[in-house]
Design a protein around this motif. Sequence first.
Motif, PDB file in Angstrom:
ATOM      1  N   UNK A  94       0.842  -1.200   0.000  1.00  0.00           N
ATOM      2  CA  UNK A  94       0.000   0.000   0.000  1.00  0.00           C
ATOM      3  C   UNK A  94       0.876   1.249   0.000  1.00  0.00           C
ATOM      4  N   UNK A  95       1.918   1.256   0.785  1.00  0.00           N
ATOM      5  CA  UNK A  95       2.835   2.388   0.834  1.00  0.00           C
ATOM      6  C   UNK A  95       3.494   2.601  -0.525  1.00  0.00           C
ATOM      7  N   UNK A  96       4.010   1.533  -1.122  1.00  0.00           N
ATOM      8  CA  UNK A  96       4.671   1.643  -2.424  1.00  0.00           C
ATOM      9  C   UNK A  96       3.684   2.136  -3.479  1.00  0.00           C
ATOM     10  N   UNK A  97       2.457   1.601  -3.452  1.00  0.00           N
ATOM     11  CA  UNK A  97       1.451   2.048  -4.409  1.00  0.00           C
ATOM     12  C   UNK A  97       1.146   3.532  -4.223  1.00  0.00           C
ATOM     13  N   UNK A  98       1.056   3.973  -2.986  1.00  0.00           N
ATOM     14  CA  UNK A  98       0.807   5.393  -2.717  1.00  0.00           C
ATOM     15  C   UNK A  98       1.955   6.253  -3.245  1.00  0.00           C
ATOM     16  N   UNK A 154      -2.348  11.218  -1.139  1.00  0.00           N
ATOM     17  CA  UNK A 154      -2.041   9.840  -0.731  1.00  0.00           C
ATOM     18  C   UNK A 154      -1.229   9.763   0.558  1.00  0.00           C
ATOM     19  N   UNK A 155      -0.880  10.894   1.149  1.00  0.00           N
ATOM     20  CA  UNK A 155      -0.011  10.880   2.319  1.00  0.00           C
ATOM     21  C   UNK A 155      -0.597  10.080   3.479  1.00  0.00           C
ATOM     22  N   UNK A 156      -1.909  10.138   3.645  1.00  0.00           N
ATOM     23  CA  UNK A 156      -2.557   9.369   4.718  1.00  0.00           C
ATOM     24  C   UNK A 156      -2.274   7.869   4.585  1.00  0.00           C
ATOM     25  N   UNK A 157      -2.253   7.341   3.356  1.00  0.00           N
ATOM     26  CA  UNK A 157      -1.975   5.925   3.121  1.00  0.00           C
ATOM     27  C   UNK A 157      -0.506   5.622   3.422  1.00  0.00           C
TER      28      UNK A 157
END
Length: 175
Positions: free
Chosen positions: A123-127, A138-141
């Motif tokens: 999820x972090x990489x996708x964000x 996307x910072x929240x993700x």
Amino acid sequence: MGVLKRAKRSGWWVAGVKDPETIAEHSFRVGLIASVLAMMEGADPARAALLGLWHDTQETRVGDIPHIGRRYLDAAKNETVTADQLSAAHPAVRAGGQRIVEEYENGDSPEVVCARDADRLECLVQAVEYREQGYANVQEWIDSSLAGLRTASAKALADAALNMSSVEWQRTYLR
């Protein structure tokens, strides 16, 4: 599992992503990341990958409910959905699938920890990739994914993802 290839990850719409990844795309990368984390952490990479690949299979029945939606919905437990999904499957598949989901949902083995970290790290990489494409919300993700990581290996890979462009990441880690 064809449904997962067609179903989009709905949380990204909240961030304004017009054509987000599918659940299958997410699950595929979770499986690979889980195997890599397990190798780095001295756990069983095949088991971690299997856990990662099965972790969202329930979404063929309930869809991808974003976190905000979970405030308002009482969805069935993943173990219950899996039992229903596999009710007509071969007995070995039914039992095996239920064990895998039960372990992911309730276990704390090194493989489960790696699979859960893989879910967050993916999820972090996708964000980060969406941010590179111009999606600013996307910072929240990124923050919530980073905060949930447990293994040193996942934290190190997250740091690399946050401090390199995806092109640099490919050049560095795919040699």
